[in-house]
Motif scaffolding. Structure first.
Motif, PDB file in Angstrom:
ATOM      1  N   ARG A   1      -7.197   9.172  -2.493  1.00  0.00           N
ATOM      2  CA  ARG A   1      -7.498   8.764  -1.111  1.00  0.00           C
ATOM      3  C   ARG A   1      -7.632   7.233  -1.058  1.00  0.00           C
ATOM      4  O   ARG A   1      -7.793   6.576  -2.092  1.00  0.00           O
ATOM      5  N   TRP A   2      -7.560   6.700   0.142  1.00  0.00           N
ATOM      6  CA  TRP A   2      -7.735   5.267   0.339  1.00  0.00           C
ATOM      7  C   TRP A   2      -9.179   4.968   0.699  1.00  0.00           C
ATOM      8  O   TRP A   2      -9.823   5.729   1.398  1.00  0.00           O
ATOM      9  N   HIS A   3      -9.623   3.819   0.243  1.00  0.00           N
ATOM     10  CA  HIS A   3     -10.935   3.329   0.677  1.00  0.00           C
ATOM     11  C   HIS A   3     -10.773   1.858   1.045  1.00  0.00           C
ATOM     12  O   HIS A   3     -10.396   1.043   0.202  1.00  0.00           O
ATOM     13  N   GLN A   4     -11.028   1.538   2.300  1.00  0.00           N
ATOM     14  CA  GLN A   4     -10.930   0.132   2.710  1.00  0.00           C
ATOM     15  C   GLN A   4     -12.265  -0.570   2.457  1.00  0.00           C
ATOM     16  O   GLN A   4     -13.327  -0.024   2.774  1.00  0.00           O
TER      17      GLN A   4
ATOM     18  N   ARG B   1       0.851  -1.194   0.000  1.00  0.00           N
ATOM     19  CA  ARG B   1       0.000   0.000   0.000  1.00  0.00           C
ATOM     20  C   ARG B   1       0.884   1.241   0.000  1.00  0.00           C
ATOM     21  O   ARG B   1       0.633   2.200  -0.729  1.00  0.00           O
TER      22      ARG B   1
ATOM     23  N   GLU C   1     -12.716   4.307  -7.925  1.00  0.00           N
ATOM     24  CA  GLU C   1     -11.560   3.402  -7.800  1.00  0.00           C
ATOM     25  C   GLU C   1     -10.595   3.551  -8.976  1.00  0.00           C
ATOM     26  O   GLU C   1     -10.981   3.599 -10.128  1.00  0.00           O
TER      27      GLU C   1
ATOM     28  N   TRP D   1       1.196   4.034  -3.206  1.00  0.00           N
ATOM     29  CA  TRP D   1       0.880   5.452  -2.948  1.00  0.00           C
ATOM     30  C   TRP D   1       2.051   6.323  -3.404  1.00  0.00           C
ATOM     31  O   TRP D   1       1.882   7.327  -4.091  1.00  0.00           O
TER      32      TRP D   1
ATOM     33  N   THR E   1      -1.414  -6.064  -6.416  1.00  0.00           N
ATOM     34  CA  THR E   1      -1.700  -4.667  -6.739  1.00  0.00           C
ATOM     35  C   THR E   1      -2.281  -4.676  -8.151  1.00  0.00           C
ATOM     36  O   THR E   1      -1.665  -5.189  -9.074  1.00  0.00           O
TER      37      THR E   1
ATOM     38  N   TYR F   1      -7.855  -2.641  -0.060  1.00  0.00           N
ATOM     39  CA  TYR F   1      -7.940  -1.174  -0.089  1.00  0.00           C
ATOM     40  C   TYR F   1      -7.930  -0.725  -1.541  1.00  0.00           C
ATOM     41  O   TYR F   1      -7.146  -1.243  -2.333  1.00  0.00           O
ATOM     42  N   ASP F   2      -8.759   0.249  -1.855  1.00  0.00           N
ATOM     43  CA  ASP F   2      -8.693   0.874  -3.182  1.00  0.00           C
ATOM     44  C   ASP F   2      -8.010   2.216  -3.048  1.00  0.00           C
ATOM     45  O   ASP F   2      -8.229   2.931  -2.068  1.00  0.00           O
ATOM     46  N   ILE F   3      -7.211   2.557  -4.058  1.00  0.00           N
ATOM     47  CA  ILE F   3      -6.793   3.957  -4.195  1.00  0.00           C
ATOM     48  C   ILE F   3      -7.856   4.588  -5.078  1.00  0.00           C
ATOM     49  O   ILE F   3      -8.120   4.106  -6.190  1.00  0.00           O
ATOM     50  N   GLU F   4      -8.486   5.620  -4.549  1.00  0.00           N
ATOM     51  CA  GLU F   4      -9.522   6.301  -5.329  1.00  0.00           C
ATOM     52  C   GLU F   4      -8.991   7.656  -5.803  1.00  0.00           C
ATOM     53  O   GLU F   4      -8.192   8.289  -5.111  1.00  0.00           O
TER      54      GLU F   4
END
Ligand code: ATP
Length: 444
Positions: free
Chosen positions: A231-234, A213, A260, A217, A302, A248-251
């Protein structure tokens, strides 16, 4: 998004597929600038994920795989979206993407008409292989590139003497029969993925999950993406895929909102366990440095969309700026502020005039720079207009050849972002551009 779509088409980044026949939903074609941009994004990811890691190797697996693969992976059973149709206006929706009040009342969010019951719809494209179109000939277009990595994991350990932890990276096409394909190239039926699967010892998976992660980033930071747009979204328990322990998504903040961009998943030993079961092959790792300890590795994945990354990078780079050049206070320019490593054209060579040998001199400079950089040459129209055309294509450097160039062998180097110009000896041009790329920092 409309502005982005229209610029993308006008400048030859992306066209609608089969446009002369009215277009094909969910499919897009990448034009001259688009294919360059896509290749550069793929190249940056490939460098980051393979060249910069001693223990990650590449793979290019086939799109068509043995159909048992998709039974083992769980896609035949679980890779479904819930679907509802409006009986009145015939619109089709994903049940999880419309307001739940509408779903409960069976009321179309567009026209208020009656909705059908929710039914499950498998997203895999099915076709037949061989001359007989019977159930024995069914084959799927892969919905993700990951499975090609799992089925080759033992081959790669053997041919490359890999030791855990290690990774396998792959870029390639994937296909999903998406119900709703709007927002330009964001969600399409045919797209490309950039996936890396990292094989780790069970028990170390959470640590590696956190590490990947962090690395993913940092990658976007390095590309100069606006970090306040990420931002992160779990994933909550109801969102987790059937194989995932944690995700986790990186949005990214796209023009239509947060969406996403990439997923980082702890896929546990699910995939290799299932392939062991379905293929009957022993897919355990044998740790020769540790008394031949055997185990099924855990996998940290990833998974980024290449075409979705392209949309993100396009949106992120897009800017409109008021410029006051040559006394024209109201002039606006559209500029794509791509990182120079990603820009489809790195340097454009522009003779001030076609005549008096300036065009020939400019062509010679282009011929020299071609070996090192993606170049463009433009001799038509006023110089200001030519700069604007390059700004719109995201070209970070323009070289202008003028009368002084003939006398003292210097040229003008213009920077896209600041529009500043400096005089540079022709002989130092290539090295200067290289240096500028190296120290590039996005300021606007
Ligand atoms: P979504 O929830 O948006 O359907 P997903 O969670 O199913 O996506 P993954 O299976 O995790 O997506 O796929 C990994 C990445 O592949 C996504 O982060 C996205 O960048 C890309 N991707 C997935 N589906 C599509 C698509 N239909 N078109 C373009 N890119 C896609």
């Amino acid at each position: 998004m409309e502005k982005i779509t229209s610029l993308a088409k006008r400048r030859g980044f992306v066209y609608q597929s089969s446009e002369i026949y009215g277009g094909q939903n969910g499919a897009w074609d990448y034009g001259p600038l688009g294919v360059e941009l896509k290749n550069r994004i793929a190249g940056a990811w490939w460098k980051e994920m393979t060249r910069l890691h001693d223990n990650i190797v590449g793979l290019d697996a086939a799109i068509l795989m043995h159909p048992r693969t998709w039974e083992a992976s769980g896609h035949v059973e679980n890779f479904t979206d819930p679907l509802v149709d409006c009986k009145k206006c015939k619109s089709r929706f994903r049940a999880d993407q419309i307001p739940q009040e509408n779903l409960a009342a069976k009321k179309c969010p567009d026209c208020g008409g009656e909705l059908t019951d929710t039914r499950k719809f498998n997203l895999m494209f099915k076709t037949h292989i061989g001359p007989a179109e019977d159930t024995a000939s069914i084959i799927y277009l892969r919905p993700e590139t990951a499975q090609g990595i799992y089925v080759n994991y033992k081959n790669i350990i053997q041919s490359n003497r890999m030791k855990i932890p290690f990774g396998i990276a792959q870029i390639g096409k994937a296909f999903r029969n998406e119900i709703v394909t709007k927002n330009f190239i964001f969600r399409t039926c045919e797209f490309e993925q950039m996936e890396m699967q990292y094989f780790v010892k069970p028990g170390t998976d959470e640590e590696w999950f956190a590490e990947w992660r962090k690395r993913r980033w940092a990658y976007y930071e390095k590309l100069g993406i606006k970090m306040d747009h990420l931002r992160w979204h779990q994933h909550g328990p109801d969102e987790l895929a059937h194989y995932a322990k944690d995700a986790y998504d990186i949005e990214y903040l796209f023009p239509m909102g947060w969406r996403e961009l990439e997923g980082v998943h702890n896929r546990t030993d699910y995939d290799l366990g299932r392939h062991t079961q379905f293929s009957g092959k022993d897919l355990q790792y044998i740790d020769q440095d540790n008394n031949n300890e055997r185990y099924i590795p855990f996998i940290i994945e990833t998974s980024a969309g290449l075409t979705r990354n392209l949309l993100m990078i396009f949106c992120d780079a897009y800017d409109e700026e008021q410029v006051a050049e040559k006394g024209n206070e109201d002039d606006w320019r559209t500029v794509l502020r791509f990182h120079p490593d990603l820009a489809p054209v790195t340097v454009a060579i522009l003779p001030l005039m076609k005549k008096d040998g300036l065009a020939e001199l400019a062509q010679n400079i282009r011929a020299e720079l071609k070996e090192d950089y993606a170049t463009d040459y433009d001799q038509s129209g006023a110089i200001g207009r030519r700069y604007r055309r390059q700004d719109e294509a995201g070209t970070p450097f323009c070289v202008t050849v003028d009368y002084q160039s003939k006398e003292d062998h210097t040229v003008t180097l213009r920077f896209r972002d600041s529009m500043e110009q400096v005089r540079v000896p022709k002989a130092e041009l290539s090295a200067r551009i290289r240096q500028e790329i190296k120290v590039y920092k996005r300021t606007k």
